[in-house]
Write a protein that holds these residues in place. Sequence first.
Motif, PDB file in Angstrom:
ATOM      1  N   ALA A   1     -11.679   5.877 -26.011  1.00  0.00           N
ATOM      2  CA  ALA A   1     -10.236   5.626 -26.066  1.00  0.00           C
ATOM      3  C   ALA A   1      -9.580   6.392 -27.216  1.00  0.00           C
ATOM      4  O   ALA A   1      -8.363   6.340 -27.373  1.00  0.00           O
ATOM      5  CB  ALA A   1      -9.966   4.133 -26.226  1.00  0.00           C
ATOM      6  N   LEU A   2     -10.392   7.090 -28.008  1.00  0.00           N
ATOM      7  CA  LEU A   2      -9.861   7.855 -29.133  1.00  0.00           C
ATOM      8  C   LEU A   2      -9.708   9.328 -28.767  1.00  0.00           C
ATOM      9  O   LEU A   2     -10.277   9.809 -27.790  1.00  0.00           O
ATOM     10  CB  LEU A   2     -10.795   7.742 -30.340  1.00  0.00           C
ATOM     11  CG  LEU A   2     -11.008   6.358 -30.951  1.00  0.00           C
ATOM     12  CD1 LEU A   2     -11.973   6.450 -32.121  1.00  0.00           C
ATOM     13  CD2 LEU A   2      -9.689   5.746 -31.388  1.00  0.00           C
ATOM     14  N   VAL A   3      -8.961  10.043 -29.593  1.00  0.00           N
ATOM     15  CA  VAL A   3      -8.856  11.491 -29.433  1.00  0.00           C
ATOM     16  C   VAL A   3     -10.114  12.090 -30.063  1.00  0.00           C
ATOM     17  O   VAL A   3     -10.139  12.476 -31.234  1.00  0.00           O
ATOM     18  CB  VAL A   3      -7.585  12.035 -30.103  1.00  0.00           C
ATOM     19  CG1 VAL A   3      -7.505  13.548 -29.916  1.00  0.00           C
ATOM     20  CG2 VAL A   3      -6.354  11.359 -29.525  1.00  0.00           C
ATOM     21  N   ALA A   4     -11.183  12.102 -29.278  1.00  0.00           N
ATOM     22  CA  ALA A   4     -12.482  12.607 -29.723  1.00  0.00           C
ATOM     23  C   ALA A   4     -12.985  13.574 -28.668  1.00  0.00           C
ATOM     24  O   ALA A   4     -13.205  13.186 -27.520  1.00  0.00           O
ATOM     25  CB  ALA A   4     -13.465  11.456 -29.915  1.00  0.00           C
ATOM     26  N   ASN A   5     -13.143  14.830 -29.037  1.00  0.00           N
ATOM     27  CA  ASN A   5     -13.469  15.857 -28.051  1.00  0.00           C
ATOM     28  C   ASN A   5     -14.556  16.804 -28.534  1.00  0.00           C
ATOM     29  O   ASN A   5     -14.673  17.085 -29.729  1.00  0.00           O
ATOM     30  CB  ASN A   5     -12.223  16.690 -27.719  1.00  0.00           C
ATOM     31  CG  ASN A   5     -11.135  15.867 -27.057  1.00  0.00           C
ATOM     32  OD1 ASN A   5     -11.347  15.292 -25.993  1.00  0.00           O
ATOM     33  ND2 ASN A   5      -9.975  15.788 -27.703  1.00  0.00           N
ATOM     34  N   SER A   6     -15.332  17.278 -27.575  1.00  0.00           N
ATOM     35  CA  SER A   6     -16.312  18.332 -27.810  1.00  0.00           C
ATOM     36  C   SER A   6     -15.890  19.526 -26.966  1.00  0.00           C
ATOM     37  O   SER A   6     -15.712  19.400 -25.749  1.00  0.00           O
ATOM     38  CB  SER A   6     -17.712  17.855 -27.408  1.00  0.00           C
ATOM     39  OG  SER A   6     -18.668  18.890 -27.596  1.00  0.00           O
ATOM     40  N   VAL A   7     -15.705  20.661 -27.600  1.00  0.00           N
ATOM     41  CA  VAL A   7     -15.213  21.847 -26.897  1.00  0.00           C
ATOM     42  C   VAL A   7     -16.282  22.931 -26.917  1.00  0.00           C
ATOM     43  O   VAL A   7     -16.715  23.379 -27.988  1.00  0.00           O
ATOM     44  CB  VAL A   7     -13.914  22.373 -27.544  1.00  0.00           C
ATOM     45  CG1 VAL A   7     -13.470  23.669 -26.865  1.00  0.00           C
ATOM     46  CG2 VAL A   7     -12.809  21.316 -27.448  1.00  0.00           C
ATOM     47  N   GLN A   8     -16.725  23.340 -25.737  1.00  0.00           N
ATOM     48  CA  GLN A   8     -17.673  24.442 -25.649  1.00  0.00           C
ATOM     49  C   GLN A   8     -16.924  25.718 -25.345  1.00  0.00           C
ATOM     50  O   GLN A   8     -16.195  25.811 -24.348  1.00  0.00           O
ATOM     51  CB  GLN A   8     -18.738  24.208 -24.574  1.00  0.00           C
ATOM     52  CG  GLN A   8     -19.716  25.376 -24.481  1.00  0.00           C
ATOM     53  CD  GLN A   8     -20.986  25.070 -23.723  1.00  0.00           C
ATOM     54  OE1 GLN A   8     -21.124  24.012 -23.116  1.00  0.00           O
ATOM     55  NE2 GLN A   8     -21.928  25.998 -23.759  1.00  0.00           N
ATOM     56  N   ALA A   9     -17.121  26.697 -26.225  1.00  0.00           N
ATOM     57  CA  ALA A   9     -16.525  28.024 -26.030  1.00  0.00           C
ATOM     58  C   ALA A   9     -17.669  29.007 -25.802  1.00  0.00           C
ATOM     59  O   ALA A   9     -18.439  29.304 -26.723  1.00  0.00           O
ATOM     60  CB  ALA A   9     -15.691  28.429 -27.241  1.00  0.00           C
ATOM     61  N   PHE A  10     -17.800  29.478 -24.572  1.00  0.00           N
ATOM     62  CA  PHE A  10     -18.865  30.433 -24.276  1.00  0.00           C
ATOM     63  C   PHE A  10     -18.578  31.778 -24.945  1.00  0.00           C
ATOM     64  O   PHE A  10     -17.426  32.221 -25.009  1.00  0.00           O
ATOM     65  CB  PHE A  10     -19.000  30.630 -22.764  1.00  0.00           C
ATOM     66  CG  PHE A  10     -19.640  29.468 -22.053  1.00  0.00           C
ATOM     67  CD1 PHE A  10     -21.018  29.335 -22.015  1.00  0.00           C
ATOM     68  CD2 PHE A  10     -18.862  28.511 -21.429  1.00  0.00           C
ATOM     69  CE1 PHE A  10     -21.614  28.264 -21.370  1.00  0.00           C
ATOM     70  CE2 PHE A  10     -19.454  27.438 -20.764  1.00  0.00           C
ATOM     71  CZ  PHE A  10     -20.833  27.307 -20.745  1.00  0.00           C
ATOM     72  N   SER A  11     -19.619  32.410 -25.432  1.00  0.00           N
ATOM     73  CA  SER A  11     -19.463  33.721 -26.057  1.00  0.00           C
ATOM     74  C   SER A  11     -19.096  34.761 -24.999  1.00  0.00           C
ATOM     75  O   SER A  11     -19.339  34.570 -23.794  1.00  0.00           O
ATOM     76  CB  SER A  11     -20.773  34.129 -26.748  1.00  0.00           C
ATOM     77  OG  SER A  11     -21.800  34.337 -25.779  1.00  0.00           O
TER      78      SER A  11
END
Length: 224
Positions: A34-44
Amino acid sequence: MQFPALSIRSISIAAAMLAMGASASAQLTIPTNALVANSVQAFSELALDAYAADGVTITPLGNATQTSPGVYNMPVTSLTVKVMQAKVLSGIANGSALQFTRLYRGNTVGLTLSNFSLDYVNHQVLADVTPQGGTTTKKQAIYNFNTATPLGIKYKFPVTIYGHEVLDQLTLTPETVKSFATSLSLSKASQSVIKSLDFGTLTQDVVMALRSKPVSKTPYVPAP
């Protein structure tokens, strides 16, 4: 679908426990869906070029969304910390998935990675791996990683928790090279390429703010 309420009060209590510490060995799992908690994957760029060369398409599923070319956001649904040190032991992004597919000899082949978790003890990203039409292998180690910027969950009186982390040098584990090679019918040349590639970065951000709507904590199950 109904989501359980997660109040600022409940999170502030968890924050206080983190700040005080119950014992040196105590662990606490904090729900963050419910929180603003994110994991962002940025591919090379090299990884994206390798996928493009083989005609591989990446599709976000479940909670996952594409925010820009080659960049995918996966909401973090829980964190487990060691209380006394406020040290993060693991993080989970249940309900998020990335599907990798390509056309091979007139047929669509591929696999889905879902329900990601971070193992900070062994420095690995884990996920459920499901070949198209096949059986799921749960919590397979898919990437090894380097911690470029450690995630420290910080508490600021009275109710603020925040954290930022960057993991880089993502390299496929041998079992996942095999999973990709088999499921995507990759040539030996392509297999050699992905064995040595740096697949990019994972950036985690946790902010003490409620989402407009909590995301589902239910594990993603690929369609048969």
